[in-house]
Design a protein around this motif. Sequence first.
Motif, mmCIF file in Angstrom:
data_model
loop_
_atom_site.group_PDB
_atom_site.id
_atom_site.type_symbol
_atom_site.label_atom_id
_atom_site.label_comp_id
_atom_site.label_asym_id
_atom_site.label_seq_id
_atom_site.Cartn_x
_atom_site.Cartn_y
_atom_site.Cartn_z
ATOM 1 N N ARG B 75 21.798 38.426 3.994
ATOM 2 C CA ARG B 75 22.615 39.635 4.093
ATOM 3 C C ARG B 75 23.482 39.610 5.330
ATOM 4 N N SER B 76 22.893 39.157 6.422
ATOM 5 C CA SER B 76 23.679 39.135 7.656
ATOM 6 C C SER B 76 24.821 38.136 7.528
ATOM 7 N N SER B 78 26.320 37.278 4.723
ATOM 8 C CA SER B 78 27.363 37.847 3.875
ATOM 9 C C SER B 78 28.113 38.933 4.627
ATOM 10 N N CYS B 79 27.392 39.631 5.449
ATOM 11 C CA CYS B 79 28.042 40.648 6.279
ATOM 12 C C CYS B 79 29.090 39.997 7.162
ATOM 13 N N ARG B 80 28.677 38.929 7.775
ATOM 14 C CA ARG B 80 29.592 38.254 8.684
ATOM 15 C C ARG B 80 30.798 37.714 7.939
ATOM 16 N N LEU B 82 32.047 38.963 5.271
ATOM 17 C CA LEU B 82 32.899 40.095 4.959
ATOM 18 C C LEU B 82 33.731 40.495 6.162
ATOM 19 N N THR B 83 33.046 40.575 7.271
ATOM 20 C CA THR B 83 33.756 41.049 8.455
ATOM 21 C C THR B 83 34.780 40.034 8.930
ATOM 22 N N ARG B 89 36.662 45.498 11.385
ATOM 23 C CA ARG B 89 35.248 45.763 11.629
ATOM 24 C C ARG B 89 34.538 44.568 12.236
ATOM 25 N N SER B 90 35.260 43.520 12.422
ATOM 26 C CA SER B 90 34.566 42.295 12.832
ATOM 27 C C SER B 90 33.846 42.492 14.146
ATOM 28 N N THR B 93 30.589 44.850 13.616
ATOM 29 C CA THR B 93 29.446 44.265 12.907
ATOM 30 C C THR B 93 28.958 43.000 13.581
ATOM 31 N N SER B 94 29.901 42.293 14.157
ATOM 32 C CA SER B 94 29.442 41.078 14.821
ATOM 33 C C SER B 94 28.572 41.439 16.002
ATOM 34 N N THR B 97 25.300 42.510 14.513
ATOM 35 C CA THR B 97 24.480 41.389 14.057
ATOM 36 C C THR B 97 24.010 40.543 15.225
#
Lengths: 452, 173
Positions: B75-76, B78-80, B82-83, B89-90, B93-94, B97
Amino acid sequence: MQPCSREMQAMNSLLNQTQQIPLQDLQSNGHQQIQNPQFEPTSSHDDFLEQMLSTLPSCSWSDLKSPWDPPKSDETGPSNPDNNVGFHYDEILASKLRQHQINGGGGSSPATAAMKMIMQQQMMLAGRTAAGGGGGLTMPLSLGSGAAGSHHNDIIDGSSFKSPNHQGGDGSVQALYNGFGAESLHGTSQPSNQPQHFHHPQGGTTQAQNFGATAGTVMNQSQAGGSTTGGTPTQPKQRVRARRGQATDPHSIAERLRRERIAERMKALQELVPNGNKTDKASMLDEIIDYVKFLQLQVKVLSMSRLGGAPLVADMPSEGGGDCIQTSGKGGSVPRNSNGNQTSSTNDSLTVTEHQVAKLMEQDMGSAMQYLQGKGLCLMPISLATAISTATCHSRNPMINPNNSSSNHPLLQASGEGPSSPSISVLTVQSTTMGNGCVDGSVKDAASVSKP
Amino acid sequence: MNPSHLNPSSSLKSRFTPRFLRALTKINAQKPISPSSPREIFQRYRRIKVAADKSMAYSVRSRRIWSRAMLWKLRSRSCRQLTSSRRRRSVKTSTITSRKATMKKTSHEKENKATTGEDHQVGFVGQADELREIVPGGEAMDLCNLLDETTHYIMCLTTQVQVMRKIVDFYSL
C-alpha cells in the motif's frame, strides 16, 4: 503452649509452602526403600550430610535449640495441649492413623514397619501439610533409635525432603516418611515422650528449615553460606513443582518454556523444508533461510516466465543467492501462456530470438549470453543437446528432481528446436527449473552451457 | 502449538487462485502481448510479481504478521507511486510514509536489539536476523513468532508456486 504453638504454626505454614514433593517419584521409590532408611538412615546420604554440615555453621544447631527450651517446660503439663500441638504437625496423618486404629504400635518394630508402609501411602495422599510436619518429626525416630548422630541425618532428610531435586534424596524422603509415621505413632501413643519430641521437632523444624533454605539455595545454584534466615525458599507464594533435575527459578522456567516452544516450531519447520533432516539447529535454520529464498526466487521466475523471459540478468544471479536459475524456456509459447492468444508461432519467436542472439554475438559475446539467459535459454553443443533430448523425450515429465513438475511444455513445443531437459544436473544447483529450453547449435556451435 | 497452521490449507489455494487469475487477466488486458523493450518486460514482470504477492497477502488477510507487513508495504508503495504522479501531494504523503517508515524502523530496531540477545541465548547467531530480512515484517518479531511466521510463509509460498506452475502448465499445453 501458646507461644510454642504460634511459632510452630508459623513454621508449619512456612514448611508447608516450601514442600516440593515429587510424589510420583517417592511412590515409585518408596516401596523398595521402606525398610532401609528406617534402620540405616545414614546409608544413602552421607555426601549430602557432609555438604550440609559444611555449609551450615555448627553453632546454629545449638542456637536453634535454645529458643525451644523454655516452652519445653510447658509441655510437661497436661498431655492434651501436647496432643493439640502435635496435631498441628500430623493432624491429617493422625486422623488417618486413628482411622486405621493404630494403638501403641510404635514400640514394636514390625508393627512400625507395617505402619510406615501404610503411613507412606497415606502420606502420598496427605500431601504437603503432613509432610511439613514430618520434617520436624523425624527427630523422634532418631531419638527412638537412640543414635545421636542420626539426628543430623534426619535433619538432612528434612532438608533434602524440601529439595527433591537432590537425587539421593529419595531414600531420605522415605526416611522422612517413616520417621513421620513413627513419630505420629509416638505422638499419639506415648504421651510421656511428647515433651521430648516436641522439643526436638521444633528444633528440628527450624533446623530443617534452615537446612531447607540452604539446600534450596544450593540447589538453585547460589551459595547459601549457611543462611539462617530461611527466607529464600519460603516465599509465601505458590511455587511450581519442578520436574526432577530442573530448577524452579521463574526465570529458568520461562527460559525453558521458550526453548521448548522454539524447538516445537523448529520441528514443524523441519517437516516443511526439504532436506530437513539436520539435527543441528543452526544448520536447520540455514536450510530454512535457503528454502525461503529459493521459494521467493521461484515466484519471481514463474512470474517472469509468463512474460517470456525478461532480461533481468543483472538481478538474477544476485537474487539466486549463488545458484543461477535458468528460467523456463518458454520463449515461444509465452504469449500463449499468458493470454491464450495465438500469436506468432513458436518457431517464429524462436527464430526471432536466434536472430537477436546472432546479432548480439557479433557485437559482444557477453551480452549475447546475457540475452539468452534472460530468455531462459542456454547455449549447448549439438551433441549434448541431442543426447539430452533422446534421453528425456520419452517421459512427459522428466523429473530428475521431484520438486520440478512442469517441464512439459518445453518438450512439447521445442520438438524441433532442441530438447528441453530439466538438465538439472547440468544447470542448476537447486531444483527450480521449470524446464530449460536450449538453443542448439543451429544458431551457433558453441560452447558454453551457461551455468553451474 | 497451533496445528491448523501446519496444514497447507486447500482453502488458501482456493482463495489465492481466483484472485491471482483476476489480477493476471487485468494485467494482460492492459498491455500488448509481446512487448519488445526490456523495460516493458521488466515492468510487466514486476506487475505480475506484485499481483502474485498481493493476492497472496489478501488471501491471508491480516491474520499473519507477515501478510500485514506485506500489505502495508504494497500500500505504501502504491501510495508513493500515486503521489509521484501527483506532485502536489507528494511532499505530504512522502513525509508521512517516510515518518511511518522511520517509526517502524526505530521500533523494529529497538525490538531487534531486544530480541537478538535472546537469539544468541538459544544458539542462532546471525541467522535469525537473516530470516528477519527475508520474511516480510520479520523485524518486529521475536524468535518464537518468527519461526511461526516463517512456517506459514513457507506454506503460502509453496501454494503460490504450485498455483503459478499449474497456470503455466495449463497454458503451455
